[in-house]
Design an enzyme around this catalytic site. Structure first.
Site, mmCIF file in Angstrom:
data_model
loop_
_atom_site.group_PDB
_atom_site.id
_atom_site.type_symbol
_atom_site.label_atom_id
_atom_site.label_comp_id
_atom_site.label_asym_id
_atom_site.label_seq_id
_atom_site.Cartn_x
_atom_site.Cartn_y
_atom_site.Cartn_z
ATOM 1 N N ASP A 15 -49.441 70.671 -28.391
ATOM 2 C CA ASP A 15 -49.816 71.641 -27.350
ATOM 3 C C ASP A 15 -48.775 72.725 -27.050
ATOM 4 O OD1 ASP A 15 -51.900 69.839 -27.265
ATOM 5 O OD2 ASP A 15 -51.451 69.075 -25.276
ATOM 6 N N LYS A 81 -58.401 70.156 -28.003
ATOM 7 C CA LYS A 81 -58.736 68.912 -27.305
ATOM 8 C C LYS A 81 -58.826 69.121 -25.798
ATOM 9 C CE LYS A 81 -53.881 67.372 -27.129
ATOM 10 N NZ LYS A 81 -53.650 67.306 -25.693
ATOM 11 N N CYS A 114 -49.086 64.324 -22.302
ATOM 12 C CA CYS A 114 -49.670 64.322 -23.652
ATOM 13 C C CYS A 114 -48.761 63.659 -24.682
ATOM 14 C CB CYS A 114 -50.011 65.743 -24.067
ATOM 15 S SG CYS A 114 -51.265 66.510 -23.001
#
Length: 201
Positions: A15, A81, A114
């Protein structure tokens, strides 16, 4: 003939999107460390898995990583996602296609969300997991050491980018050694700055 110490490494880039740059503590240092590991992944020929978090709202991966440009870094999968873990069905399928247990090295954000959930999922799937301390961060820097301490207790190896690269090679007589040393030398100052700001504990 010399053999690598780690024979099945895989890089997970979590990310690292441009929109997060103003919010994440020392974001440019995380990007710098990730660039170093991406260069090494190309030299040592190990797979790269990358994700974005809700790209429609939060935008593309940072352009300097070269993950979205044809002819730059070759990713096995670059998935979008809404999950916090990187292990979407698409990523799981790409991991399964490797047909081996991986030594997964994780960089990106956020350490306590994450990155943590990705690491725990990979452990549960039976993979070896490394989290790169000079390659992860969060909005609040205080979250990072707490997340890394938890991950250590769960069985994750918390290490640095340089330590991982040398462990990955294991032997100075491997053919790629000189190329990796060039990467290490070229990024020496950036590595020092990343360690000083992201690895104070």
């Amino acid at each position: 003939m010399a053999q690598r110490r780690i024979t099945n490494p895989a890089l997970f880039v979590c990310d690292l999107q441009e929109k997060f740059r103003p919010a994440i503590h020392e974001f440019p240092k995380v990007v710098a460390t990730t660039r170093k590991l991406l260069k090494a992944s190309q030299i040592l020929n190990f797979p790269v898995f990358a994700t974005t978090q809700n790209k429609a709202r939060l935008g593309e991966t940072c352009p300097e990583l070269g993950l979205d440009s044809a002819g730059d870094v070759k990713t096995v999968v670059h998935a979008d996602k809404t999950l916090f873990s990187m292990l979407t069905p698409e990523v799981r399928q790409a991991i399964a296609a490797q047909n081996t247990r991986l030594s997964c090295v994780i960089v990106g954000i956020e350490s306590h969300i994450c990155v943590t959930q990705t690491a725990l999922d990979l452990l549960e799937e039976g993979h070896k997991v490394y989290v790169i301390a000079d390659g992860v961060s969060s909005c609040n820097p205080e979250e990072v050491p707490i997340a890394l301490a938890r991950l250590r207790s769960e069985g994750v190896v918390v290490t640095t980018s340089e330590s991982f690269l040398y462990e990955c090679m294991g032997d100075a007589s491997i053919p790629e050694f000189k190329q990796i040393i060039k990467v290490v030398t070229e990024t020496k100052q950036a590595t020092k700055e990343s360690l000083q700001t992201l690895c104070k504990i």
